[in-house]
Design a protein around this motif. Structure first.
Motif, PDB file in Angstrom:
ATOM      1  N   PRO A  50      46.292 -17.552  31.964  1.00 37.06           N
ATOM      2  CA  PRO A  50      46.226 -18.979  31.613  1.00 37.06           C
ATOM      3  C   PRO A  50      45.631 -19.857  32.710  1.00 37.06           C
ATOM      4  CG  PRO A  50      48.337 -18.033  30.980  1.00 37.06           C
ATOM      5  CD  PRO A  50      47.624 -16.980  31.757  1.00 37.06           C
ATOM      6  N   ARG A  51      45.958 -19.586  33.969  1.00 34.59           N
ATOM      7  CA  ARG A  51      45.462 -20.427  35.060  1.00 34.59           C
ATOM      8  C   ARG A  51      43.948 -20.347  35.203  1.00 34.59           C
ATOM      9  NH1 ARG A  51      47.680 -18.780  40.396  1.00 34.59           N
ATOM     10  NH2 ARG A  51      46.475 -20.578  41.132  1.00 34.59           N
ATOM     11  N   THR A  87      45.594 -25.681  22.240  1.00 37.03           N
ATOM     12  CA  THR A  87      46.112 -25.937  23.578  1.00 37.03           C
ATOM     13  C   THR A  87      46.444 -24.619  24.263  1.00 37.03           C
ATOM     14  OG1 THR A  87      48.449 -26.065  22.947  1.00 37.03           O
ATOM     15  CG2 THR A  87      47.146 -28.098  22.751  1.00 37.03           C
ATOM     16  N   LEU A  88      46.584 -24.688  25.587  1.00 37.32           N
ATOM     17  CA  LEU A  88      46.936 -23.501  26.359  1.00 37.32           C
ATOM     18  C   LEU A  88      48.312 -22.980  25.951  1.00 37.32           C
ATOM     19  CD1 LEU A  88      45.835 -21.689  28.602  1.00 37.32           C
ATOM     20  CD2 LEU A  88      46.941 -23.205  30.270  1.00 37.32           C
ATOM     21  N   ALA A  89      49.227 -23.908  25.704  1.00 33.92           N
ATOM     22  CA  ALA A  89      50.579 -23.503  25.296  1.00 33.92           C
ATOM     23  C   ALA A  89      50.550 -22.767  23.963  1.00 33.92           C
ATOM     24  CB  ALA A  89      51.483 -24.733  25.205  1.00 33.92           C
ATOM     25  N   GLU A  90      49.717 -23.230  23.026  1.00 29.25           N
ATOM     26  CA  GLU A  90      49.628 -22.565  21.725  1.00 29.25           C
ATOM     27  C   GLU A  90      49.069 -21.151  21.854  1.00 29.25           C
ATOM     28  OE1 GLU A  90      48.914 -25.889  18.303  1.00 29.25           O
ATOM     29  OE2 GLU A  90      47.409 -25.782  19.892  1.00 29.25           O
ATOM     30  N   ALA A  91      48.052 -20.973  22.703  1.00 30.35           N
ATOM     31  CA  ALA A  91      47.461 -19.652  22.890  1.00 30.35           C
ATOM     32  C   ALA A  91      48.473 -18.675  23.473  1.00 30.35           C
ATOM     33  CB  ALA A  91      46.236 -19.758  23.795  1.00 30.35           C
ATOM     34  N   MET A  92      49.216 -19.131  24.469  1.00 29.94           N
ATOM     35  CA  MET A  92      50.218 -18.268  25.092  1.00 29.94           C
ATOM     36  C   MET A  92      51.368 -17.973  24.129  1.00 29.94           C
ATOM     37  SD  MET A  92      50.176 -20.240  28.760  1.00 29.94           S
ATOM     38  CE  MET A  92      51.516 -19.296  29.473  1.00 29.94           C
ATOM     39  N   TYR A  93      51.769 -18.978  23.378  1.00 26.50           N
ATOM     40  CA  TYR A  93      52.857 -18.797  22.424  1.00 26.50           C
ATOM     41  C   TYR A  93      52.453 -17.837  21.309  1.00 26.50           C
ATOM     42  CZ  TYR A  93      56.544 -20.077  19.102  1.00 26.50           C
ATOM     43  OH  TYR A  93      57.595 -20.046  18.232  1.00 26.50           O
TER      44      TYR A  93
END
Length: 453
Positions: free
Chosen positions: A58-59, A131-137
């Motif tokens: 993610p980073r 969003t980044l959160a959606e991809a990780m989730y």
């Protein structure tokens, strides 16, 4: 003279490129620049599917704004209202309280949000990829389905967990379905011996009969062939009619049992556009060719939220909402804004489309640079080269290149973080799409904030 107050709304490609150009060309005594963004980083959206697949950390795809902006004041928060009459922007800070920013020049680049249709159950059970959160989730959720299915529950439950549905066959939907299908099939059998690769089924649903039409017929047909070889079922002429906790009913009457319904059926401009009283086209603020907004002195618009005439197209169309246009519009708007401050004439924006790239994972890629169709390894070289050059810092490029190398050599660890173990809103919660003030409430809030305590 006091420095001009320039407020930029949006920390995406357009807003950041504009701020960077203003920093380079304006002295501190000429302008005070503020950039309002809910996030502290510039997210490189085209690589989100690879975050979901585990190929990138993610980073690696998010660059800290304070690393790329030296003199711009980054205001953490959401711009939730604009009142052009008093030249103020209402910002809801991350701490929860609201404040009003005054401006002499306002640059609107709030971007877009996932277009949520009036589909029953979509808000409660759908997943987004914005969003980044959606991809990780989403990655966590998909791996959790394999984890649970490995315990071999009932046949119906296993079918639901190993059936994955993507609604929308644009770039985000097609790339995400392709790379996550590859992840699931690589994990099944080897890391999850109880789950056979043939049990994993991905479905890609689209209203039309083509996927990614911007690629052209030949490359579009090649994309279909690659997806079919990987076992992804393409369902054309349909969309979601209802989403439940156990599946999705399509508009053609078919029901697909599934615990994972990914919604990538288009984007909508930020609701902030409605506050200006300016003319809009499909929700996008109508801008002149020089990116200024008619009837609103000192207001400019660009990126996904603006309908900017495409001078290079020659077919009376507006610029497509792509990262390519957003970055170039950001730099061009800064040039025009500086010209305006110096009493010069702004120039029209003109940029020819340089083509599209699609990374389907592994050696499968498609690219159309300058109208030349490429596939396979040459296309992968072009796609990854383009992404590396588009990243804003050398550090980000190094991280992405390193991640690609390590993943290519070592493969995936199929590690699950644990996001799917908690109840979290999937689309509206991550993107905060319901937080904007009603347009008729903005004057009251501005007045209340302007009054001394």
């Amino acid at each position: 003279m006091a420095p001009a107050k320039i407020v930029i709304i949006g920390g995406g490609f357009a807003g950041v490129e504009c701020a960077r150009a203003l920093e380079r060309r304006l002295r501190p005594e000429e302008a005070f620049v503020q950039l309002v963004s809910p996030d502290a980083g510039l997210l490189y959206l085209p690589l989100l599917p690879q975050v979901a697949s585990g190929a990138l950390n993610p980073r690696s795809v998010s660059v800290p704004l304070r690393r790329v902006l030296r003199r711009t004041e980054v205001v953490p928060g959401m711009a939730v209202g604009v009142e052009p009459g008093t030249r103020r922007v209402v910002v809801r800070r991350t701490s929860g309280y609201e404040t009003a920013l005054e401006y002499d020049q306002l640059v609107l680049a709030p971007g877009s949000i996932t277009r949520i249709m009036d589909v029953p159950g979509l808000q409660e059970h759908g997943f987004g990829m914005k969003t980044l959160a959606e991809a990780m989730y989403l990655r966590d959720h998909v791996l959790r389905q394999l984890d649970v299915a490995a315990l071999r529950g009932g046949l119906d439950e296993d079918r639901e967990r190993l059936n994955f549905v993507t609604i929308g066959a644009g770039y985000a939907g097609t790339e995400t379905a392709a790379v996550l299908n590859k992840v699931c099939r690589a994990a099944a059998g080897r890391f999850f011996p109880e789950v056979e690769a043939g049990m994993v089924r991905w479905h890609l649903v689209t209203h039309g009969d083509r996927i990614m039409p911007e690629l052209g017929e030949k490359l579009g047909a090649e994309a279909k062939r690659i997806l079919a070889e990987r076992g992804i079922e393409l369902i054309t002429g349909a969309s979601a009619a209802e989403v439940t906790a156990n599946g999705v009913k399509l508009t053609n009457g078919r029901f697909i049992p599934s615990r994972t319904v990914l919604w990538t059926a288009g984007v909508a401009p930020s609701p902030l556009a409605a506050h200006l009283g300016a003319e809009t086209e499909k929700g996008r603020i109508i801008a002149r060719t020089d990116l200024s907004v008619p009837g609103l002195p000192g207001v400019w618009a660009m990126g996904d939220a603006a309908a900017v005439p495409d001078m290079a197209d020659g077919q009376d169309r507006v610029c497509a909402p792509t990262a390519q246009h957003a970055m170039r519009q950001g730099r061009h708007l800064a040039k025009n804004l500086i010209a305006t401050l110096h009493g010069a004439q702004p120039e029209p924006y003109r940029h020819p489309d340089l083509g599209m790239v699609v990374d389907l994972g592994g050696r499968d890629a498609l690219a159309r640079p300058l109208g030349i169709g490429l596939r396979g390894v040459p296309a992968q070289f072009v796609a990854r080269g383009y992404h590396l050059m588009a990243l804003r810092t050398i550090v980000a490029r190094a991280r992405v290149a390193f991640d690609w190398t390590v993943h290519g050599l070592g493969g995936d660890d199929f590690l699950r973080i644990g996001y799917g173990d908690h109840k979290v809103h999937t689309i509206g919660g991550f993107e905060q799409s319901g937080c904007y003030l009603p347009a008729d409430e903005v004057p009251r809030v501005v007045k209340a904030l302007a009054e001394p305590e």
